[in-house]
Design a protein around this motif. Sequence first.
Motif, PDB file in Angstrom:
ATOM      1  N   ALA A 161       0.847  -1.187   0.000  1.00 46.03           N
ATOM      2  CA  ALA A 161       0.000   0.000   0.000  1.00 46.03           C
ATOM      3  C   ALA A 161       0.886   1.243   0.000  1.00 46.03           C
ATOM      4  O   ALA A 161       1.724   1.414   0.892  1.00 46.03           O
ATOM      5  CB  ALA A 161      -0.914   0.001   1.214  1.00 46.03           C
ATOM      6  N   VAL A 162       0.718   2.080  -1.004  1.00 49.77           N
ATOM      7  CA  VAL A 162       1.449   3.351  -1.085  1.00 49.77           C
ATOM      8  C   VAL A 162       0.457   4.457  -0.773  1.00 49.77           C
ATOM      9  O   VAL A 162      -0.442   4.746  -1.557  1.00 49.77           O
ATOM     10  CB  VAL A 162       2.070   3.548  -2.480  1.00 49.77           C
ATOM     11  CG1 VAL A 162       2.801   4.881  -2.552  1.00 49.77           C
ATOM     12  CG2 VAL A 162       3.020   2.403  -2.814  1.00 49.77           C
ATOM     13  N   HIS A 163       0.620   5.050   0.410  1.00 42.44           N
ATOM     14  CA  HIS A 163      -0.345   6.042   0.910  1.00 42.44           C
ATOM     15  C   HIS A 163       0.218   7.437   0.696  1.00 42.44           C
ATOM     16  O   HIS A 163       1.210   7.827   1.309  1.00 42.44           O
ATOM     17  CB  HIS A 163      -0.609   5.788   2.397  1.00 42.44           C
ATOM     18  CG  HIS A 163      -1.714   6.623   2.953  1.00 42.44           C
ATOM     19  ND1 HIS A 163      -1.480   7.798   3.628  1.00 42.44           N
ATOM     20  CD2 HIS A 163      -3.065   6.467   2.931  1.00 42.44           C
ATOM     21  CE1 HIS A 163      -2.646   8.327   4.020  1.00 42.44           C
ATOM     22  NE2 HIS A 163      -3.605   7.541   3.595  1.00 42.44           N
ATOM     23  N   LEU A 164      -0.418   8.207  -0.187  1.00 40.21           N
ATOM     24  CA  LEU A 164       0.049   9.555  -0.506  1.00 40.21           C
ATOM     25  C   LEU A 164      -0.612  10.584   0.402  1.00 40.21           C
ATOM     26  O   LEU A 164      -1.808  10.527   0.661  1.00 40.21           O
ATOM     27  CB  LEU A 164      -0.256   9.894  -1.968  1.00 40.21           C
ATOM     28  CG  LEU A 164       0.807   9.527  -3.006  1.00 40.21           C
ATOM     29  CD1 LEU A 164       1.032   8.027  -3.049  1.00 40.21           C
ATOM     30  CD2 LEU A 164       0.425  10.039  -4.388  1.00 40.21           C
ATOM     31  N   VAL A 165       0.198  11.522   0.870  1.00 39.74           N
ATOM     32  CA  VAL A 165      -0.284  12.634   1.688  1.00 39.74           C
ATOM     33  C   VAL A 165       0.291  13.917   1.118  1.00 39.74           C
ATOM     34  O   VAL A 165       1.496  14.002   0.840  1.00 39.74           O
ATOM     35  CB  VAL A 165       0.154  12.480   3.164  1.00 39.74           C
ATOM     36  CG1 VAL A 165      -0.275  13.690   3.980  1.00 39.74           C
ATOM     37  CG2 VAL A 165      -0.418  11.208   3.760  1.00 39.74           C
ATOM     38  N   ASP A 166      -0.560  14.912   0.912  1.00 47.58           N
ATOM     39  CA  ASP A 166      -0.119  16.193   0.364  1.00 47.58           C
ATOM     40  C   ASP A 166       0.861  16.853   1.332  1.00 47.58           C
ATOM     41  O   ASP A 166       0.552  17.074   2.502  1.00 47.58           O
ATOM     42  CB  ASP A 166      -1.336  17.106   0.149  1.00 47.58           C
ATOM     43  CG  ASP A 166      -1.054  18.194  -0.868  1.00 47.58           C
ATOM     44  OD1 ASP A 166       0.077  18.714  -0.870  1.00 47.58           O
ATOM     45  OD2 ASP A 166      -1.946  18.509  -1.661  1.00 47.58           O
ATOM     46  N   ALA A 167       2.046  17.210   0.838  1.00 52.35           N
ATOM     47  CA  ALA A 167       3.118  17.716   1.694  1.00 52.35           C
ATOM     48  C   ALA A 167       2.761  19.026   2.385  1.00 52.35           C
ATOM     49  O   ALA A 167       3.286  19.317   3.468  1.00 52.35           O
ATOM     50  CB  ALA A 167       4.399  17.890   0.878  1.00 52.35           C
ATOM     51  N   HIS A 168       1.877  19.825   1.787  1.00 55.69           N
ATOM     52  CA  HIS A 168       1.581  21.132   2.395  1.00 55.69           C
ATOM     53  C   HIS A 168       0.883  20.986   3.752  1.00 55.69           C
ATOM     54  O   HIS A 168       0.829  21.953   4.525  1.00 55.69           O
ATOM     55  CB  HIS A 168       0.753  22.000   1.444  1.00 55.69           C
ATOM     56  CG  HIS A 168      -0.716  21.713   1.448  1.00 55.69           C
ATOM     57  ND1 HIS A 168      -1.558  22.154   2.440  1.00 55.69           N
ATOM     58  CD2 HIS A 168      -1.497  21.031   0.581  1.00 55.69           C
ATOM     59  CE1 HIS A 168      -2.790  21.759   2.199  1.00 55.69           C
ATOM     60  NE2 HIS A 168      -2.789  21.070   1.071  1.00 55.69           N
ATOM     61  N   LEU A 169       0.359  19.795   4.066  1.00 58.35           N
ATOM     62  CA  LEU A 169      -0.265  19.587   5.379  1.00 58.35           C
ATOM     63  C   LEU A 169       0.741  19.743   6.505  1.00 58.35           C
ATOM     64  O   LEU A 169       0.358  19.985   7.659  1.00 58.35           O
ATOM     65  CB  LEU A 169      -0.904  18.197   5.435  1.00 58.35           C
ATOM     66  CG  LEU A 169      -2.049  17.924   4.452  1.00 58.35           C
ATOM     67  CD1 LEU A 169      -2.577  16.514   4.634  1.00 58.35           C
ATOM     68  CD2 LEU A 169      -3.178  18.930   4.630  1.00 58.35           C
ATOM     69  N   CYS A 170       2.030  19.619   6.198  1.00 57.28           N
ATOM     70  CA  CYS A 170       3.063  19.788   7.229  1.00 57.28           C
ATOM     71  C   CYS A 170       3.108  21.217   7.754  1.00 57.28           C
ATOM     72  O   CYS A 170       3.603  21.458   8.857  1.00 57.28           O
ATOM     73  CB  CYS A 170       4.435  19.407   6.675  1.00 57.28           C
ATOM     74  SG  CYS A 170       4.611  17.664   6.238  1.00 57.28           S
ATOM     75  N   SER A 171       2.607  22.178   6.980  1.00 61.12           N
ATOM     76  CA  SER A 171       2.630  23.573   7.420  1.00 61.12           C
ATOM     77  C   SER A 171       1.543  23.877   8.442  1.00 61.12           C
ATOM     78  O   SER A 171       1.556  24.943   9.052  1.00 61.12           O
ATOM     79  CB  SER A 171       2.473  24.510   6.212  1.00 61.12           C
ATOM     80  OG  SER A 171       1.214  24.310   5.584  1.00 61.12           O
TER      81      SER A 171
END
Length: 329
Positions: A161-171
């Motif tokens: 399973a490759v689960h993608l998360v939008d990087a801008h959520l880190c902000s």
Amino acid sequence: MGAGAGAGAGDSFLHSTFKREVIRRKMVFGQVVIGPPGSGKTTYCNGMSQFLQLIGRKAAVINLDPANDALPYECTINIEDLIKLSDVMAEHSLGPNGGLVYCMDYLEKNIDWLESRLKPLLKDHYLLFDFPGQVELFFLHQNAKRVIMKLIKNLNLRLTAVHLVDAHLCSDPGKYVSALLLSLSTMLHLELPHVNVLSKIDLIESYGKLAFNLDFYTDVQDLSFLQHHLDQDPRSAKHRYVNSFAWLTSLADYLLFLFLIHVISQDKESVGNLVKLIDKSNGYIFAGIDASAVEFSKIAVGPRLTVAAVQEKYMKDDEMFDNNESDDK
């Protein structure tokens, strides 16, 4: 006697070698690509299929998102040939979420349709499954999981399973923690080898600067440091009684979370490192290998993507930012 023993040993070696090759040919490897809407799953499948072709693997992309009618990649199997979300919504007066649940249930009941189209690909293809972005399908409902498990059992698949998360959520500390919890819930629900990927890393600061260096977020370090930033956010003021991170930090201590930096189509090195990790997680890299524990360890331990290099490439340096501000003044 000695010659006979030697011949027997040679026959045994040939038999074991042949057996390993048969086992490897029977195994089929691939990825289950999941993540929230807008996290870049379809773009990922497009870029990943091109990269796999580049390194000599025949990749087949299977679209299992009945709402995805604008595919940038060449689709080998398309669920819309079986069922369309728009038709389900119109016929059963359902919204998009209810319609997707119905479609996954329909796919499960017609799993033979999917299996019959996958079987011709099993001999020499690497499979990429592009799933819908409705997150409830992967940590709450059972339909999508049962589809995956039936394919694994019936077709002898080895999937990650490759689960993608939008990087801008880190902000945003609150959104970042929510992304961690979603990733953990999905991993425990699907019970597959699981790799988390921060996508769109080139846009990571488009919604604000990060409170810490990038490796704080990729390695999921001591989350209690986010407490102060959450307390400063007026949106989380009414939820301060749940903003204690002792329990979440203890989960991170068990290494349940691990993000990798991923830049699709812009950074071949990061995509290559990601493929290596996925190959280790689903066993592709080990298939057919008859080696000692030392040799296995050499293969298993590889160079890790340098987070500092990614940060230097895609994030503004504070000192440079301050200097530019002083020049403007």
